[in-house]
Design a protein around this motif. Sequence first.
Motif, PDB file in Angstrom:
ATOM      1  N   VAL A 200       0.232  11.404   3.540  1.00  0.00           N
ATOM      2  CA  VAL A 200      -0.346  12.693   3.153  1.00  0.00           C
ATOM      3  C   VAL A 200      -1.337  13.149   4.212  1.00  0.00           C
ATOM      4  O   VAL A 200      -2.300  12.431   4.519  1.00  0.00           O
ATOM      5  CB  VAL A 200      -1.046  12.597   1.781  1.00  0.00           C
ATOM      6  N   ALA A 201      -1.102  14.326   4.779  1.00  0.00           N
ATOM      7  CA  ALA A 201      -2.059  14.907   5.735  1.00  0.00           C
ATOM      8  C   ALA A 201      -3.197  15.549   4.947  1.00  0.00           C
ATOM      9  O   ALA A 201      -2.955  16.322   4.020  1.00  0.00           O
ATOM     10  CB  ALA A 201      -1.364  15.940   6.605  1.00  0.00           C
ATOM     11  N   THR A 202      -4.424  15.204   5.308  1.00  0.00           N
ATOM     12  CA  THR A 202      -5.563  15.709   4.529  1.00  0.00           C
ATOM     13  C   THR A 202      -6.833  15.707   5.360  1.00  0.00           C
ATOM     14  O   THR A 202      -6.901  15.089   6.430  1.00  0.00           O
ATOM     15  CB  THR A 202      -5.761  14.835   3.268  1.00  0.00           C
ATOM     16  N   ASP A 203      -7.840  16.376   4.869  1.00  0.00           N
ATOM     17  CA  ASP A 203      -9.186  16.339   5.453  1.00  0.00           C
ATOM     18  C   ASP A 203      -9.858  15.078   4.911  1.00  0.00           C
ATOM     19  O   ASP A 203     -10.231  15.018   3.742  1.00  0.00           O
ATOM     20  CB  ASP A 203      -9.955  17.596   5.043  1.00  0.00           C
ATOM     21  N   LEU A 204      -9.992  14.071   5.743  1.00  0.00           N
ATOM     22  CA  LEU A 204     -10.519  12.778   5.281  1.00  0.00           C
ATOM     23  C   LEU A 204     -11.964  12.892   4.806  1.00  0.00           C
ATOM     24  O   LEU A 204     -12.362  12.208   3.856  1.00  0.00           O
ATOM     25  CB  LEU A 204     -10.403  11.732   6.393  1.00  0.00           C
ATOM     26  N   SER A 205     -12.756  13.756   5.440  1.00  0.00           N
ATOM     27  CA  SER A 205     -14.143  13.930   5.003  1.00  0.00           C
ATOM     28  C   SER A 205     -14.196  14.491   3.583  1.00  0.00           C
ATOM     29  O   SER A 205     -14.973  14.027   2.742  1.00  0.00           O
ATOM     30  CB  SER A 205     -14.888  14.862   5.956  1.00  0.00           C
ATOM     31  N   ALA A 206     -13.351  15.489   3.320  1.00  0.00           N
ATOM     32  CA  ALA A 206     -13.304  16.071   1.976  1.00  0.00           C
ATOM     33  C   ALA A 206     -12.812  15.050   0.962  1.00  0.00           C
ATOM     34  O   ALA A 206     -13.327  14.981  -0.160  1.00  0.00           O
ATOM     35  CB  ALA A 206     -12.404  17.306   1.971  1.00  0.00           C
ATOM     36  N   LEU A 207     -11.834  14.242   1.362  1.00  0.00           N
ATOM     37  CA  LEU A 207     -11.319  13.201   0.467  1.00  0.00           C
ATOM     38  C   LEU A 207     -12.430  12.221   0.089  1.00  0.00           C
ATOM     39  O   LEU A 207     -12.628  11.903  -1.094  1.00  0.00           O
ATOM     40  CB  LEU A 207     -10.160  12.462   1.141  1.00  0.00           C
ATOM     41  N   VAL A 208     -13.157  11.740   1.086  1.00  0.00           N
ATOM     42  CA  VAL A 208     -14.244  10.791   0.825  1.00  0.00           C
ATOM     43  C   VAL A 208     -15.311  11.429  -0.071  1.00  0.00           C
ATOM     44  O   VAL A 208     -15.834  10.790  -0.991  1.00  0.00           O
ATOM     45  CB  VAL A 208     -14.852  10.291   2.149  1.00  0.00           C
ATOM     46  N   ASP A 209     -15.622  12.687   0.180  1.00  0.00           N
ATOM     47  CA  ASP A 209     -16.651  13.370  -0.611  1.00  0.00           C
ATOM     48  C   ASP A 209     -16.246  13.557  -2.066  1.00  0.00           C
ATOM     49  O   ASP A 209     -17.110  13.697  -2.940  1.00  0.00           O
ATOM     50  CB  ASP A 209     -16.968  14.732   0.008  1.00  0.00           C
ATOM     51  N   HIS A 210     -14.950  13.561  -2.351  1.00  0.00           N
ATOM     52  CA  HIS A 210     -14.474  13.755  -3.718  1.00  0.00           C
ATOM     53  C   HIS A 210     -14.236  12.435  -4.462  1.00  0.00           C
ATOM     54  O   HIS A 210     -13.882  12.449  -5.636  1.00  0.00           O
ATOM     55  CB  HIS A 210     -13.166  14.561  -3.723  1.00  0.00           C
ATOM     56  N   LEU A 211     -14.423  11.309  -3.780  1.00  0.00           N
ATOM     57  CA  LEU A 211     -14.192  10.024  -4.438  1.00  0.00           C
ATOM     58  C   LEU A 211     -15.223   9.790  -5.537  1.00  0.00           C
ATOM     59  O   LEU A 211     -16.406  10.095  -5.374  1.00  0.00           O
ATOM     60  CB  LEU A 211     -14.270   8.879  -3.423  1.00  0.00           C
ATOM     61  N   PRO A 212     -14.798   9.242  -6.670  1.00  0.00           N
ATOM     62  CA  PRO A 212     -15.753   8.911  -7.733  1.00  0.00           C
ATOM     63  C   PRO A 212     -16.818   7.940  -7.226  1.00  0.00           C
ATOM     64  O   PRO A 212     -16.560   7.108  -6.346  1.00  0.00           O
ATOM     65  CB  PRO A 212     -14.875   8.254  -8.801  1.00  0.00           C
ATOM     66  N   VAL A 213     -17.993   8.044  -7.759  1.00  0.00           N
ATOM     67  CA  VAL A 213     -19.095   7.149  -7.376  1.00  0.00           C
ATOM     68  C   VAL A 213     -18.651   5.695  -7.573  1.00  0.00           C
ATOM     69  O   VAL A 213     -18.069   5.338  -8.589  1.00  0.00           O
ATOM     70  CB  VAL A 213     -20.348   7.441  -8.223  1.00  0.00           C
ATOM     71  N   GLY A 214     -18.938   4.873  -6.584  1.00  0.00           N
ATOM     72  CA  GLY A 214     -18.587   3.469  -6.680  1.00  0.00           C
ATOM     73  C   GLY A 214     -17.276   3.104  -6.024  1.00  0.00           C
ATOM     74  O   GLY A 214     -16.946   1.914  -5.898  1.00  0.00           O
ATOM     75  N   THR A 215     -16.505   4.121  -5.569  1.00  0.00           N
ATOM     76  CA  THR A 215     -15.243   3.827  -4.871  1.00  0.00           C
ATOM     77  C   THR A 215     -15.557   3.361  -3.453  1.00  0.00           C
ATOM     78  O   THR A 215     -16.201   4.083  -2.694  1.00  0.00           O
ATOM     79  CB  THR A 215     -14.347   5.076  -4.810  1.00  0.00           C
ATOM     80  N   PRO A 216     -15.133   2.172  -3.072  1.00  0.00           N
ATOM     81  CA  PRO A 216     -15.466   1.683  -1.729  1.00  0.00           C
ATOM     82  C   PRO A 216     -14.714   2.415  -0.622  1.00  0.00           C
ATOM     83  O   PRO A 216     -13.550   2.776  -0.782  1.00  0.00           O
ATOM     84  CB  PRO A 216     -15.062   0.201  -1.786  1.00  0.00           C
ATOM     85  N   VAL A 217     -15.420   2.628   0.474  1.00  0.00           N
ATOM     86  CA  VAL A 217     -14.820   3.213   1.680  1.00  0.00           C
ATOM     87  C   VAL A 217     -15.086   2.245   2.825  1.00  0.00           C
ATOM     88  O   VAL A 217     -16.235   2.038   3.228  1.00  0.00           O
ATOM     89  CB  VAL A 217     -15.412   4.597   2.000  1.00  0.00           C
TER      90      VAL A 217
ATOM     91  N   ILE B 296       0.873  -1.179   0.000  1.00  0.00           N
ATOM     92  CA  ILE B 296       0.000   0.000   0.000  1.00  0.00           C
ATOM     93  C   ILE B 296       0.905   1.222   0.000  1.00  0.00           C
ATOM     94  O   ILE B 296       1.648   1.451   0.961  1.00  0.00           O
ATOM     95  CB  ILE B 296      -0.936  -0.009   1.220  1.00  0.00           C
ATOM     96  N   ASP B 297       0.856   2.002  -1.083  1.00  0.00           N
ATOM     97  CA  ASP B 297       1.869   3.050  -1.249  1.00  0.00           C
ATOM     98  C   ASP B 297       1.525   4.394  -0.641  1.00  0.00           C
ATOM     99  O   ASP B 297       2.376   5.286  -0.591  1.00  0.00           O
ATOM    100  CB  ASP B 297       2.211   3.233  -2.730  1.00  0.00           C
ATOM    101  N   THR B 298       0.280   4.574  -0.177  1.00  0.00           N
ATOM    102  CA  THR B 298      -0.106   5.879   0.369  1.00  0.00           C
ATOM    103  C   THR B 298      -0.995   5.717   1.601  1.00  0.00           C
ATOM    104  O   THR B 298      -1.930   4.918   1.599  1.00  0.00           O
ATOM    105  CB  THR B 298      -0.858   6.730  -0.677  1.00  0.00           C
ATOM    106  N   VAL B 299      -0.671   6.479   2.633  1.00  0.00           N
ATOM    107  CA  VAL B 299      -1.486   6.550   3.849  1.00  0.00           C
ATOM    108  C   VAL B 299      -1.952   7.994   3.999  1.00  0.00           C
ATOM    109  O   VAL B 299      -1.126   8.925   4.001  1.00  0.00           O
ATOM    110  CB  VAL B 299      -0.691   6.123   5.095  1.00  0.00           C
TER     111      VAL B 299
END
Length: 254
Positions: free
Chosen positions: A162-179, A131-134
């Motif tokens: 990568v430090a990020t806003d996880l909520s924003a990341l999830v909201d920007h995921l293409p439809v169908g991307t599993p979380v 897994i190349d990115t956390v």
Amino acid sequence: MISKNLVKRLRRLELKKYREERGLFVGEGPKVVGELLSVFQPELLYCTQEWAASHSDLDTGMVVVSDEELQHLSFLQHPQQVLGTFRLPSWEESVEESASHVSANLCLGLDGVRDPGNVGTIIRIADWFGIDTVYCSPDCADTFSPKVVQATMGSLARVRVVATDLSALVDHLPVGTPVYGTLLDGDDLYTSDLSNRGLLLMGNESTGIRPVLRNRLTHRLLIPSHPPGRVTADSLNVAIATAICCAEFRRRIH
């Protein structure tokens, strides 16, 4: 002969404020330093004569110190031949770039994981399972604190954090991307549908995944205890839980 001022300046790198101010972080020991040298730009290496002699081909500034001097510089209880200061990398990316990467790869997301040992161990686990990115929420333990760097055992050379806003990341995921996320009321990990792409969220050591992210999960996972119904521990350590989940995700590929 190292000065007290040098010791003081180096020891300040234990604090995030000074790491960011000077653009440096510390790695220690032959294993960790050797891995970091393959990727990160070194500033200086403080090392014993023995280590310096066996690495004379390095085009890097070295300061030969005694065992006693290394003890004063080190963040470890038992120093290991070499301590290096390295330039902080720039792993920033837009939320759109992160979402695109997650949509095509299996990535980890750490939500408020504050223990440096856990964060470092999870980075090492990510490395082991390819897994190349956390992605880390801003309140996670800092990736480049000496304790986190040491716990990675050099895996920072292969895993971006990568430090990020996880909520924003999830909201920007293409439809169908599993979380995915681990919860005590989730579905059995071993019978759930798992994919080789998406975001696997792991929560804070005490409170788990925060509600705002829990509501965005597409797959709620539970690592079942054995045998079912037996009185057992309340939960698993977050790094151990991450390892179990990653192993099951990768097992499905094979």
